[in-house]
Design a protein around this motif. Structure first.
Motif, PDB file in Angstrom:
ATOM      1  N   GLY A  53      -0.862   1.499  -7.462  1.00 37.53           N
ATOM      2  CA  GLY A  53      -1.938   0.524  -7.561  1.00 37.53           C
ATOM      3  C   GLY A  53      -2.420   0.047  -6.199  1.00 37.53           C
ATOM      4  N   ILE A  54      -1.861   0.575  -5.126  1.00 35.27           N
ATOM      5  CA  ILE A  54      -2.269   0.222  -3.765  1.00 35.27           C
ATOM      6  C   ILE A  54      -3.179   1.321  -3.260  1.00 35.27           C
ATOM      7  CG2 ILE A  54      -1.482  -0.202  -1.412  1.00 35.27           C
ATOM      8  CD1 ILE A  54       1.215  -1.021  -2.632  1.00 35.27           C
ATOM      9  N   VAL A  74      -3.026   1.667   9.800  1.00 37.47           N
ATOM     10  CA  VAL A  74      -3.079   1.723   8.334  1.00 37.47           C
ATOM     11  C   VAL A  74      -2.339   0.533   7.745  1.00 37.47           C
ATOM     12  CG1 VAL A  74      -2.445   3.090   6.320  1.00 37.47           C
ATOM     13  CG2 VAL A  74      -3.335   4.225   8.343  1.00 37.47           C
ATOM     14  N   THR A  75      -1.226   0.166   8.348  1.00 39.92           N
ATOM     15  CA  THR A  75      -0.488  -1.010   7.883  1.00 39.92           C
ATOM     16  C   THR A  75      -1.332  -2.276   8.043  1.00 39.92           C
ATOM     17  OG1 THR A  75       1.565   0.067   8.567  1.00 39.92           O
ATOM     18  CG2 THR A  75       1.655  -2.292   8.159  1.00 39.92           C
ATOM     19  N   LEU A  80      -4.713  -6.621   5.823  1.00 37.08           N
ATOM     20  CA  LEU A  80      -6.024  -7.280   5.744  1.00 37.08           C
ATOM     21  C   LEU A  80      -6.601  -7.214   4.335  1.00 37.08           C
ATOM     22  CD1 LEU A  80      -7.724  -6.167   9.069  1.00 37.08           C
ATOM     23  CD2 LEU A  80      -6.989  -8.458   8.421  1.00 37.08           C
ATOM     24  N   GLN A  81      -6.387  -6.111   3.640  1.00 38.24           N
ATOM     25  CA  GLN A  81      -6.851  -6.004   2.264  1.00 38.24           C
ATOM     26  C   GLN A  81      -6.129  -7.013   1.375  1.00 38.24           C
ATOM     27  OE1 GLN A  81      -5.994  -2.297   0.326  1.00 38.24           O
ATOM     28  NE2 GLN A  81      -7.616  -2.565  -1.161  1.00 38.24           N
ATOM     29  N   LEU A  82      -4.855  -7.219   1.630  1.00 39.55           N
ATOM     30  CA  LEU A  82      -4.084  -8.187   0.862  1.00 39.55           C
ATOM     31  C   LEU A  82      -4.545  -9.617   1.132  1.00 39.55           C
ATOM     32  CD1 LEU A  82      -1.563  -8.625  -0.979  1.00 39.55           C
ATOM     33  CD2 LEU A  82      -0.270  -8.897   1.134  1.00 39.55           C
ATOM     34  N   LEU A  83      -4.851  -9.921   2.400  1.00 42.89           N
ATOM     35  CA  LEU A  83      -5.252 -11.274   2.765  1.00 42.89           C
ATOM     36  C   LEU A  83      -6.691 -11.589   2.374  1.00 42.89           C
ATOM     37  CD1 LEU A  83      -3.603 -11.623   6.272  1.00 42.89           C
ATOM     38  CD2 LEU A  83      -2.856 -12.630   4.115  1.00 42.89           C
TER      39      LEU A  83
END
Length: 84
Positions: A53-54, A74-75, A80-83
């Motif tokens: 799902g990521i 990439v990390t 940033l996508q999570l925040l």
């Protein structure tokens, strides 16, 4: 109209990565290893997206970050996508 600040930031990023690689014993090998790790991580994320799902969108920006910054880039994109 092209975003000049984005191109400027990409140029500065390339200069910094190039300067860091120049201080290595094998600069070309270290640049290629970082790019390969970044693209490999991006590919693994794309392949495992249905299971985990990521996912990250595959576009010019994520490709540039994966190639130039490698695994840390990439990390950072995932964080940033999570925040955001």
């Amino acid at each position: 109209m092209t975003n000049w600040w984005l191109l400027g930031a990409a140029g500065i990023c390339l200069l910094v990565i190039g300067r860091c690689a120049a201080h290595q014993r094998h600069p070309i090998r270290s640049l290629l290893a970082g790019a390969l790790c970044g693209l490999g991580t991006l590919a693994v994320l794309a392949l495992l997206a249905p299971v985990t799902g990521i996912s990250l969108p595959l576009n010019h920006f994520t490709g540039f970050v994966a190639v130039v910054l490698g695994l840390p880039g990439v990390t950072t994109l995932l964080i940033l996508q999570l925040l955001l």
